[in-house]
Scaffold this motif. Structure first.
Motif, PDB file in Angstrom:
ATOM      1  N   ASP A 129     -32.784 -23.553 -32.112  1.00 29.61           N
ATOM      2  CA  ASP A 129     -32.122 -23.144 -33.357  1.00 29.61           C
ATOM      3  C   ASP A 129     -32.251 -21.635 -33.583  1.00 29.61           C
ATOM      4  OD1 ASP A 129     -31.693 -25.862 -33.711  1.00 29.61           O
ATOM      5  OD2 ASP A 129     -33.324 -26.106 -35.163  1.00 29.61           O
ATOM      6  N   THR A 130     -33.365 -21.060 -33.134  1.00 25.87           N
ATOM      7  CA  THR A 130     -33.555 -19.624 -33.320  1.00 25.87           C
ATOM      8  C   THR A 130     -32.597 -18.808 -32.467  1.00 25.87           C
ATOM      9  OG1 THR A 130     -35.247 -19.333 -31.582  1.00 25.87           O
ATOM     10  CG2 THR A 130     -36.001 -20.055 -33.759  1.00 25.87           C
ATOM     11  N   TYR A 131     -32.136 -19.384 -31.353  1.00 28.43           N
ATOM     12  CA  TYR A 131     -31.200 -18.652 -30.500  1.00 28.43           C
ATOM     13  C   TYR A 131     -29.888 -18.401 -31.229  1.00 28.43           C
ATOM     14  CZ  TYR A 131     -34.349 -20.387 -26.785  1.00 28.43           C
ATOM     15  OH  TYR A 131     -35.438 -20.702 -26.010  1.00 28.43           O
ATOM     16  N   PHE A 132     -29.446 -19.395 -32.010  1.00 28.19           N
ATOM     17  CA  PHE A 132     -28.224 -19.210 -32.808  1.00 28.19           C
ATOM     18  C   PHE A 132     -28.478 -18.250 -33.967  1.00 28.19           C
ATOM     19  CE2 PHE A 132     -27.511 -23.354 -30.807  1.00 28.19           C
ATOM     20  CZ  PHE A 132     -26.230 -23.190 -30.306  1.00 28.19           C
ATOM     21  N   ARG A 133     -29.633 -18.407 -34.615  1.00 28.06           N
ATOM     22  CA  ARG A 133     -29.940 -17.562 -35.773  1.00 28.06           C
ATOM     23  C   ARG A 133     -30.028 -16.086 -35.398  1.00 28.06           C
ATOM     24  NH1 ARG A 133     -35.546 -17.846 -36.680  1.00 28.06           N
ATOM     25  NH2 ARG A 133     -35.479 -15.689 -35.898  1.00 28.06           N
ATOM     26  N   THR A 134     -30.593 -15.795 -34.232  1.00 31.50           N
ATOM     27  CA  THR A 134     -30.758 -14.399 -33.819  1.00 31.50           C
ATOM     28  C   THR A 134     -29.526 -13.824 -33.142  1.00 31.50           C
ATOM     29  OG1 THR A 134     -31.672 -15.049 -31.669  1.00 31.50           O
ATOM     30  CG2 THR A 134     -33.236 -14.705 -33.508  1.00 31.50           C
ATOM     31  N   GLY A 135     -28.566 -14.690 -32.788  1.00 34.41           N
ATOM     32  CA  GLY A 135     -27.375 -14.210 -32.106  1.00 34.41           C
ATOM     33  C   GLY A 135     -27.452 -14.284 -30.597  1.00 34.41           C
ATOM     34  N   LEU A 136     -28.586 -14.758 -30.046  1.00 34.99           N
ATOM     35  CA  LEU A 136     -28.670 -14.940 -28.598  1.00 34.99           C
ATOM     36  C   LEU A 136     -27.583 -15.898 -28.123  1.00 34.99           C
ATOM     37  CD1 LEU A 136     -30.174 -14.441 -25.910  1.00 34.99           C
ATOM     38  CD2 LEU A 136     -31.651 -16.385 -26.488  1.00 34.99           C
ATOM     39  N   TYR A 137     -27.378 -16.975 -28.898  1.00 35.68           N
ATOM     40  CA  TYR A 137     -26.221 -17.843 -28.712  1.00 35.68           C
ATOM     41  C   TYR A 137     -25.236 -17.490 -29.822  1.00 35.68           C
ATOM     42  CZ  TYR A 137     -29.044 -20.970 -25.698  1.00 35.68           C
ATOM     43  OH  TYR A 137     -29.826 -21.506 -24.716  1.00 35.68           O
ATOM     44  N   PRO A 138     -24.126 -16.833 -29.513  1.00 40.84           N
ATOM     45  CA  PRO A 138     -23.195 -16.403 -30.566  1.00 40.84           C
ATOM     46  C   PRO A 138     -22.590 -17.591 -31.313  1.00 40.84           C
ATOM     47  CG  PRO A 138     -22.768 -15.247 -28.501  1.00 40.84           C
ATOM     48  CD  PRO A 138     -23.712 -16.365 -28.177  1.00 40.84           C
ATOM     49  N   ALA A 139     -22.426 -17.425 -32.625  1.00 34.18           N
ATOM     50  CA  ALA A 139     -21.769 -18.427 -33.472  1.00 34.18           C
ATOM     51  C   ALA A 139     -20.885 -17.694 -34.475  1.00 34.18           C
ATOM     52  CB  ALA A 139     -22.805 -19.275 -34.208  1.00 34.18           C
ATOM     53  N   PRO A 140     -19.688 -18.222 -34.766  1.00 34.22           N
ATOM     54  CA  PRO A 140     -18.845 -17.595 -35.798  1.00 34.22           C
ATOM     55  C   PRO A 140     -19.579 -17.604 -37.137  1.00 34.22           C
ATOM     56  CG  PRO A 140     -17.624 -19.250 -34.541  1.00 34.22           C
ATOM     57  CD  PRO A 140     -19.065 -19.418 -34.180  1.00 34.22           C
ATOM     58  N   LEU A 141     -19.544 -16.478 -37.832  1.00 34.67           N
ATOM     59  CA  LEU A 141     -20.268 -16.341 -39.097  1.00 34.67           C
ATOM     60  C   LEU A 141     -19.308 -16.299 -40.278  1.00 34.67           C
ATOM     61  CD1 LEU A 141     -22.900 -13.682 -37.968  1.00 34.67           C
ATOM     62  CD2 LEU A 141     -23.198 -16.159 -38.158  1.00 34.67           C
ATOM     63  N   PRO A 142     -19.719 -16.825 -41.446  1.00 32.10           N
ATOM     64  CA  PRO A 142     -20.994 -17.511 -41.700  1.00 32.10           C
ATOM     65  C   PRO A 142     -21.047 -18.858 -40.996  1.00 32.10           C
ATOM     66  CG  PRO A 142     -19.568 -17.740 -43.585  1.00 32.10           C
ATOM     67  CD  PRO A 142     -18.862 -16.809 -42.653  1.00 32.10           C
ATOM     68  N   SER A 143     -22.256 -19.373 -40.833  1.00 33.86           N
ATOM     69  CA  SER A 143     -22.420 -20.593 -40.051  1.00 33.86           C
ATOM     70  C   SER A 143     -23.542 -21.453 -40.596  1.00 33.86           C
ATOM     71  CB  SER A 143     -22.733 -20.229 -38.599  1.00 33.86           C
ATOM     72  OG  SER A 143     -23.000 -21.374 -37.814  1.00 33.86           O
ATOM     73  N   GLY A 144     -23.427 -22.738 -40.350  1.00 31.43           N
ATOM     74  CA  GLY A 144     -24.544 -23.640 -40.543  1.00 31.43           C
ATOM     75  C   GLY A 144     -25.473 -23.525 -39.349  1.00 31.43           C
ATOM     76  N   LEU A 145     -26.523 -24.323 -39.329  1.00 35.42           N
ATOM     77  CA  LEU A 145     -27.521 -24.241 -38.264  1.00 35.42           C
ATOM     78  C   LEU A 145     -28.024 -25.642 -37.943  1.00 35.42           C
ATOM     79  CD1 LEU A 145     -29.039 -22.149 -36.517  1.00 35.42           C
ATOM     80  CD2 LEU A 145     -30.843 -22.149 -38.236  1.00 35.42           C
ATOM     81  N   GLY A 146     -28.486 -25.814 -36.734  1.00 34.71           N
ATOM     82  CA  GLY A 146     -29.075 -27.089 -36.337  1.00 34.71           C
ATOM     83  C   GLY A 146     -28.103 -27.999 -35.637  1.00 34.71           C
ATOM     84  N   VAL A 147     -28.613 -28.697 -34.595  1.00 36.35           N
ATOM     85  CA  VAL A 147     -27.754 -29.591 -33.817  1.00 36.35           C
ATOM     86  C   VAL A 147     -28.327 -30.999 -33.692  1.00 36.35           C
ATOM     87  CG1 VAL A 147     -26.733 -27.729 -32.456  1.00 36.35           C
ATOM     88  CG2 VAL A 147     -28.832 -28.821 -31.662  1.00 36.35           C
ATOM     89  N   GLU A 148     -29.398 -31.297 -34.450  1.00 36.98           N
ATOM     90  CA  GLU A 148     -30.037 -32.607 -34.293  1.00 36.98           C
ATOM     91  C   GLU A 148     -30.424 -33.181 -35.646  1.00 36.98           C
ATOM     92  OE1 GLU A 148     -33.743 -34.443 -31.739  1.00 36.98           O
ATOM     93  OE2 GLU A 148     -33.962 -32.440 -32.608  1.00 36.98           O
ATOM     94  N   ALA A 149     -30.049 -34.423 -35.889  1.00 36.76           N
ATOM     95  CA  ALA A 149     -30.426 -35.095 -37.135  1.00 36.76           C
ATOM     96  C   ALA A 149     -30.200 -36.590 -36.988  1.00 36.76           C
ATOM     97  CB  ALA A 149     -29.623 -34.542 -38.314  1.00 36.76           C
ATOM     98  N   SER A 150     -30.696 -37.313 -37.974  1.00 37.21           N
ATOM     99  CA  SER A 150     -30.466 -38.753 -38.039  1.00 37.21           C
ATOM    100  C   SER A 150     -30.208 -39.127 -39.482  1.00 37.21           C
ATOM    101  CB  SER A 150     -31.673 -39.518 -37.497  1.00 37.21           C
ATOM    102  OG  SER A 150     -32.812 -39.224 -38.281  1.00 37.21           O
ATOM    103  N   GLY A 151     -29.528 -40.251 -39.663  1.00 38.54           N
ATOM    104  CA  GLY A 151     -29.227 -40.670 -41.018  1.00 38.54           C
ATOM    105  C   GLY A 151     -28.361 -41.902 -41.043  1.00 38.54           C
ATOM    106  N   VAL A 152     -27.642 -42.051 -42.144  1.00 39.12           N
ATOM    107  CA  VAL A 152     -26.841 -43.253 -42.383  1.00 39.12           C
ATOM    108  C   VAL A 152     -25.382 -42.849 -42.569  1.00 39.12           C
ATOM    109  CG1 VAL A 152     -26.497 -45.237 -43.900  1.00 39.12           C
ATOM    110  CG2 VAL A 152     -28.809 -44.367 -43.482  1.00 39.12           C
ATOM    111  N   ILE A 153     -24.489 -43.567 -41.914  1.00 42.37           N
ATOM    112  CA  ILE A 153     -23.065 -43.294 -42.043  1.00 42.37           C
ATOM    113  C   ILE A 153     -22.574 -43.819 -43.393  1.00 42.37           C
ATOM    114  CG2 ILE A 153     -20.766 -43.826 -41.133  1.00 42.37           C
ATOM    115  CD1 ILE A 153     -21.982 -43.941 -38.368  1.00 42.37           C
TER     116      ILE A 153
END
Length: 323
Positions: free
Chosen positions: A44-68
């Motif tokens: 997640d820090t790679y996206f936050r620091t720009g090491l992995y570029p992301a269009p800004l503004p942006s959300g963060l995180g690629v992993e979660a669990s929950g209920v549909i």
């Protein structure tokens, strides 16, 4: 109103902001999911620091669990009320709820709760492909694993033990050494006071190891190459200390070494392969053969503090945000 952690510019932890967001209805091939727990990963820090570029503004995180809570047209493999987990989807997991593509969702079996799922989906699937897809490891093989007390390290070592593979793990402190040992790591190297390559040679009768699993990067790559036997494989699956400089001539000098920089996304892109890797992982966890210990829990609003803790090396094992 839904909330999410977002950032408007790349930088340190302070760029992360807790914001109200609008979440609409799912469109075709989409679902709306209410998160119960969110995974905190060093990537997640790679996206936050720009090491992995992301269009800004942006959300963060690629992993979660929950209920549909709602499904759009054409969605057939999951339904409203299903408990699911995911990793590798578009950025935005640091949120209370979201609309997202349905094709990356994995249904959770009854024996695995949402917090456990958020703590292990990325780390567990990473361990799964490292051990089951990268190299034809054999029973009695010995491998070197950096960051043995990290989230991947603790799962990897337990799984390796099931396969009969000996793990030499590097750690930064005695506390982390004890944690790594308790999870199946056979030999410990304190990289701050020991020469990693020399110790590996001692433990392998001078031969070196066939594979090094390196999630650290720049700070460890030299020792990793020096720890490999002739025609060994360096698996650079992370860059916690920065992108490692790789000189092709050094690969030849160290014994015609091979190197790969794999990404989890390429090992779970096909639904059948993702299901196979997830099924094996979930089976081990549900049966108690692999234990997932959540050593840090944070409120999602405390993402800045969580990132500071993680980057300072003050976390062990798995960390999650609990909603």
């Amino acid at each position: 109103m839904a909330h999410a952690i977002r950032f408007h510019q790349a930088g340190g932890p302070d760029v992360l902001k807790w914001e109200e967001v609008t979440v609409g209805d799912p469109g075709p091939d989409e679902v709306r999911i209410r998160h119960v727990a969110v995974g905190l990963n060093f990537a997640d820090t790679y996206f936050r620091t720009g090491l992995y570029p992301a269009p800004l503004p942006s959300g963060l995180g690629v992993e979660a669990s929950g209920v549909i809570e709602a499904v759009g047209e054409n969605v057939t493999h999951v339904a409203e009320g299903d408990r699911v987990t995911y990793t590798g989807s578009p950025l935005g997991a640091y949120s209370t709820e979201r609309v997202m593509p349905a094709d990356s969702l994995i249904k959770l079996p009854d024996g695995i709760d949402c917090e456990t799922a958020a703590a292990m989906t990325m780390r567990g699937l990473t361990s799964s492909y490292l051990l089951r897809r990268i190299h034809p490891l054999k029973t009695s093989d010995t491998v070197l694993l950096h960051a043995a007390a990290g989230g991947v390290g603790l799962i990897f070592s337990q799984w390796a033990k099931l396969l009969g593979i000996t793990v030499i793990g590097t750690v930064s402190s005695e506390e982390k050494a004890e944690i790594a040992r308790a999870h199946g790591c056979d030999h410990i190297i304190h990289y701050r006071r020991e020469n990693v390559a020399e110790r590996v040679r001692e433990l392998t009768d001078g031969q070196g190891v066939p594979v090094v699993f390196d999630s650290v990067g720049r700070d460890t790559v030299a020792g990793s190459m020096a720890s490999l036997r002739r025609r060994g494989l360096l698996v650079c699956f992370g860059t916690a200390s920065g992108v490692p400089p790789l000189d092709a001539m050094k690969l030849a000098i160290h014994g015609s070494l091979f190197v790969t920089r794999p990404a989890l996304a390429d090992y779970i892109a096909e639904p059948a392969e993702r299901a196979a890797l997830a099924g094996e992982l979930f089976g081990h966890v549900a049966a108690g053969r692999i234990k997932i210990e959540i050593n840090q829990r944070y409120a999602l609003q405390d993402a800045v503090h969580a990132h500071r803790e993680m980057e300072a090396g003050r976390t062990t094992g798995s960390s999650i945000f609990v909603l």
